[in-house]
Scaffold this motif. Structure first.
Motif, PDB file in Angstrom:
ATOM      1  N   ASP A   1       0.834  -1.203   0.000  1.00 57.86           N
ATOM      2  CA  ASP A   1       0.000   0.000   0.000  1.00 57.86           C
ATOM      3  C   ASP A   1       0.867   1.251   0.000  1.00 57.86           C
ATOM      4  O   ASP A   1       1.884   1.322   0.698  1.00 57.86           O
ATOM      5  CB  ASP A   1      -0.910   0.027   1.230  1.00 57.86           C
ATOM      6  N   HIS A   2       0.440   2.247  -0.758  1.00 56.24           N
ATOM      7  CA  HIS A   2       1.099   3.550  -0.755  1.00 56.24           C
ATOM      8  C   HIS A   2       0.506   4.387   0.378  1.00 56.24           C
ATOM      9  O   HIS A   2      -0.722   4.439   0.536  1.00 56.24           O
ATOM     10  CB  HIS A   2       0.895   4.259  -2.081  1.00 56.24           C
ATOM     11  N   VAL A   3       1.371   5.072   1.128  1.00 55.54           N
ATOM     12  CA  VAL A   3       0.891   5.811   2.295  1.00 55.54           C
ATOM     13  C   VAL A   3       1.588   7.158   2.438  1.00 55.54           C
ATOM     14  O   VAL A   3       2.735   7.335   2.022  1.00 55.54           O
ATOM     15  CB  VAL A   3       1.098   5.007   3.604  1.00 55.54           C
ATOM     16  N   SER A   4       0.861   8.089   3.006  1.00 52.11           N
ATOM     17  CA  SER A   4       1.419   9.331   3.521  1.00 52.11           C
ATOM     18  C   SER A   4       1.475   9.203   5.036  1.00 52.11           C
ATOM     19  O   SER A   4       0.667   8.490   5.634  1.00 52.11           O
ATOM     20  CB  SER A   4       0.543  10.520   3.128  1.00 52.11           C
ATOM     21  N   VAL A   5       2.423   9.890   5.656  1.00 44.75           N
ATOM     22  CA  VAL A   5       2.627   9.754   7.097  1.00 44.75           C
ATOM     23  C   VAL A   5       2.381  11.089   7.788  1.00 44.75           C
ATOM     24  O   VAL A   5       2.999  12.102   7.455  1.00 44.75           O
ATOM     25  CB  VAL A   5       4.052   9.255   7.408  1.00 44.75           C
ATOM     26  N   ASN A   6       1.445  11.073   8.726  1.00 41.68           N
ATOM     27  CA  ASN A   6       1.256  12.202   9.633  1.00 41.68           C
ATOM     28  C   ASN A   6       2.256  12.009  10.776  1.00 41.68           C
ATOM     29  O   ASN A   6       2.120  11.079  11.566  1.00 41.68           O
ATOM     30  CB  ASN A   6      -0.182  12.196  10.176  1.00 41.68           C
ATOM     31  N   PRO A   7       3.273  12.874  10.883  1.00 45.35           N
ATOM     32  CA  PRO A   7       4.338  12.613  11.846  1.00 45.35           C
ATOM     33  C   PRO A   7       4.039  13.028  13.274  1.00 45.35           C
ATOM     34  O   PRO A   7       4.851  12.791  14.167  1.00 45.35           O
ATOM     35  CB  PRO A   7       5.504  13.448  11.294  1.00 45.35           C
ATOM     36  N   THR A   8       2.880  13.641  13.533  1.00 48.25           N
ATOM     37  CA  THR A   8       2.605  14.127  14.881  1.00 48.25           C
ATOM     38  C   THR A   8       2.202  12.990  15.809  1.00 48.25           C
ATOM     39  O   THR A   8       1.337  12.182  15.486  1.00 48.25           O
ATOM     40  CB  THR A   8       1.503  15.198  14.877  1.00 48.25           C
ATOM     41  N   ILE A   9       2.847  12.959  16.956  1.00 46.44           N
ATOM     42  CA  ILE A   9       2.512  12.006  18.024  1.00 46.44           C
ATOM     43  C   ILE A   9       1.908  12.812  19.172  1.00 46.44           C
ATOM     44  O   ILE A   9       2.529  13.756  19.666  1.00 46.44           O
ATOM     45  CB  ILE A   9       3.762  11.258  18.530  1.00 46.44           C
ATOM     46  N   THR A  10       0.696  12.471  19.577  1.00 44.39           N
ATOM     47  CA  THR A  10       0.024  13.192  20.654  1.00 44.39           C
ATOM     48  C   THR A  10      -0.484  12.208  21.704  1.00 44.39           C
ATOM     49  O   THR A  10      -0.419  10.998  21.529  1.00 44.39           O
ATOM     50  CB  THR A  10      -1.165  14.008  20.116  1.00 44.39           C
ATOM     51  N   LYS A  11      -1.023  12.757  22.765  1.00 40.14           N
ATOM     52  CA  LYS A  11      -1.594  11.909  23.812  1.00 40.14           C
ATOM     53  C   LYS A  11      -2.892  11.259  23.350  1.00 40.14           C
ATOM     54  O   LYS A  11      -3.273  10.189  23.839  1.00 40.14           O
ATOM     55  CB  LYS A  11      -1.856  12.736  25.072  1.00 40.14           C
ATOM     56  N   GLY A  12      -3.607  11.923  22.445  1.00 43.84           N
ATOM     57  CA  GLY A  12      -4.838  11.357  21.917  1.00 43.84           C
ATOM     58  C   GLY A  12      -5.973  11.323  22.905  1.00 43.84           C
ATOM     59  O   GLY A  12      -6.870  10.486  22.800  1.00 43.84           O
ATOM     60  N   VAL A  13      -5.977  12.240  23.858  1.00 45.51           N
ATOM     61  CA  VAL A  13      -7.010  12.264  24.892  1.00 45.51           C
ATOM     62  C   VAL A  13      -8.088  13.301  24.575  1.00 45.51           C
ATOM     63  O   VAL A  13      -9.282  13.021  24.686  1.00 45.51           O
ATOM     64  CB  VAL A  13      -6.389  12.549  26.276  1.00 45.51           C
ATOM     65  N   LEU A  14      -7.675  14.482  24.167  1.00 47.94           N
ATOM     66  CA  LEU A  14      -8.616  15.565  23.900  1.00 47.94           C
ATOM     67  C   LEU A  14      -9.200  15.448  22.499  1.00 47.94           C
ATOM     68  O   LEU A  14      -8.684  14.710  21.662  1.00 47.94           O
ATOM     69  CB  LEU A  14      -7.904  16.906  24.066  1.00 47.94           C
ATOM     70  N   PRO A  15     -10.289  16.180  22.215  1.00 47.68           N
ATOM     71  CA  PRO A  15     -10.869  16.158  20.870  1.00 47.68           C
ATOM     72  C   PRO A  15      -9.844  16.556  19.811  1.00 47.68           C
ATOM     73  O   PRO A  15      -8.888  17.290  20.079  1.00 47.68           O
ATOM     74  CB  PRO A  15     -12.008  17.187  20.963  1.00 47.68           C
ATOM     75  N   ASP A  16     -10.069  16.080  18.598  1.00 46.50           N
ATOM     76  CA  ASP A  16      -9.098  16.221  17.524  1.00 46.50           C
ATOM     77  C   ASP A  16      -8.673  17.667  17.279  1.00 46.50           C
ATOM     78  O   ASP A  16      -7.497  17.952  17.031  1.00 46.50           O
ATOM     79  CB  ASP A  16      -9.690  15.628  16.238  1.00 46.50           C
ATOM     80  N   ASN A  17      -9.610  18.614  17.366  1.00 45.97           N
ATOM     81  CA  ASN A  17      -9.290  19.990  17.016  1.00 45.97           C
ATOM     82  C   ASN A  17      -8.394  20.675  18.040  1.00 45.97           C
ATOM     83  O   ASN A  17      -7.804  21.722  17.746  1.00 45.97           O
ATOM     84  CB  ASN A  17     -10.575  20.811  16.819  1.00 45.97           C
ATOM     85  N   VAL A  18      -8.258  20.105  19.243  1.00 44.70           N
ATOM     86  CA  VAL A  18      -7.377  20.699  20.263  1.00 44.70           C
ATOM     87  C   VAL A  18      -6.317  19.711  20.762  1.00 44.70           C
ATOM     88  O   VAL A  18      -5.487  20.053  21.599  1.00 44.70           O
ATOM     89  CB  VAL A  18      -8.179  21.244  21.465  1.00 44.70           C
ATOM     90  N   ASP A  19      -6.337  18.504  20.231  1.00 45.74           N
ATOM     91  CA  ASP A  19      -5.447  17.442  20.710  1.00 45.74           C
ATOM     92  C   ASP A  19      -3.976  17.843  20.656  1.00 45.74           C
ATOM     93  O   ASP A  19      -3.216  17.596  21.596  1.00 45.74           O
ATOM     94  CB  ASP A  19      -5.682  16.183  19.868  1.00 45.74           C
ATOM     95  N   VAL A  20      -3.562  18.473  19.549  1.00 49.71           N
ATOM     96  CA  VAL A  20      -2.147  18.808  19.377  1.00 49.71           C
ATOM     97  C   VAL A  20      -1.673  19.817  20.418  1.00 49.71           C
ATOM     98  O   VAL A  20      -0.480  19.892  20.737  1.00 49.71           O
ATOM     99  CB  VAL A  20      -1.888  19.324  17.945  1.00 49.71           C
TER     100      VAL A  20
END
Length: 350
Positions: free
Chosen positions: A90-109
């Motif tokens: 499979d061909h893929v693009s990579v989102n390199p951001t690593i977050t806690k993944g706890v808060l909603p997507d729009n404020v997670d970072v």
């Protein structure tokens, strides 16, 4: 395999390194192309900036020496035990951001973030292990060279969203480097009717025109930048984007934005600046900022780029080999303003 590994300021070495087996929730990606970002250049010239040296990164566990590279695309080469939604090849693009993944997507970072390629090993190598949640599938007939530019394009798309830009509005962009060029293209895709770009480099301004700018201003050729913008946009811009990262453009961005318009800070400032909040209070300008992008924005950017709604091809100015990353990559970006996005071709790396 060979990798470009950061050991310290002015000390990036292309050397042999081993890659561990992917964890249960990871895949091994055979890297095709990787872009050199301004953040990579800062780490080389001035680092450490983001790269953890004294203690392991709290989100990734990574610590220098680290394989650089956070803008990359490739093909899946091996699947972790718990990965079922992707297949080898499979061909893929990579989102390199690593977050806690706890808060909603729009404020997670904004709850804390790290980056593949800055806080843990990245894509300046033949292969890299990537968490499955950071993968975005691509059409297998889409050119992986163009896919390597999706990550910086996502920065631009997020900036446009922060501005609440709508069809028919106007923008002024301060800074015509790679991100400024991508914001130009994203503003065009979002329906801006007037896109004014301000930069001291004639070469970069010409690039901005190719990316969608309707008007360009070189501060060295006018006596008053604010007046020059206001001549094109008498009421001011609906949105200004500050991407140069210096005091003078910060001030100019406020002064060229119409009342109740938005000024979006996209720059990462190397040095602190000063401003009087009354400049906002008296003008009615809304000041906001952005760092990175949400997961939703990254997917939207994948769709915009692969469908051709945002043309990223003009931003790519050179293609080099991994062995030449210092001489033809970092050194060239430091001295040659005609360069925008230099890609490392890793398709032949083992």
């Amino acid at each position: 395999m060979k990798a470009a590994i950061w050991h310290g300021k002015n000390d990036v070495r292309v050397e042999e390194t081993d890659l561990s087996e992917p964890k249960k929730n990871e895949v091994r990606v055979k890297v095709a192309y990787a872009g050199i970002c301004g953040s990579d250049l800062h780490e080389y010239l001035e680092g450490p900036v983001f790269i953890p040296t004294e203690f392991p990164d709290p989100l990734t566990g990574g610590q220098a020496p680290i394989t650089m590279g956070h803008e990359f695309s490739g093909q899946i080469d091996q699947l972790g035990e718990n990965v079922h939604d992707f297949q080898i090849g499979d061909h893929v693009s990579v989102n390199p951001t690593i977050t806690k993944g706890v808060l909603p997507d729009n404020v997670d970072v904004y709850d804390g973030y790290s980056f593949i390629g800055l806080s843990t090993d990245g894509g300046f190598a033949g292969y890299v292990n990537v968490p499955v949640e950071n993968l975005y599938p691509l059409p297998n007939d889409f050119f992986l060279k163009l896919a390597a530019v999706i990550e910086p394009t996502a920065v631009a798309v997020q900036a446009i969203k922060e501005a609440h830009l709508t069809f028919g509005q106007t923008v002024v962009i301060f800074g015509a480097g790679p991100i400024g060029a991508m914001v130009t293209a994203a503003a065009k895709a979002a329906g801006a009717t007037k896109i004014v770009v301000v930069d001291l480099s004639t070469i970069r301004l010409q690039k901005a025109l190719k990316m969608g700018a309707t008007d360009i201003i070189n501060p060295s050729e006018v006596s008053d930048v604010v007046a020059a913008v206001r001549q094109i946009l008498p009421e001011g811009a609906d949105t200004s984007f500050e991407i140069a990262g210096v005091q003078v453009t910060f001030d100019q961005a406020i002064k060229t934005t119409k009342a109740r318009g938005y000024m979006v800070v996209v720059s990462i400032y190397a040095h602190a600046i000063q401003f009087n909040p009354m400049a906002l209070t008296n003008s009615g300008v809304n000041l906001t900022s952005t760092i990175a992008y949400s997961r939703q924005t990254f997917q939207q950017t994948v769709d915009l780029v692969t469908s051709g709604q945002i043309n990223v091809a003009p931003i790519i100015t050179s293609e080099i080999k991994l062995d030449d990353i210092i001489t033809d990559g970092f050194d060239v970006l430091t001295t040659d303003q005609s360069q925008a996005k230099i890609l490392i071709n890793l398709t032949q790396e083992k």
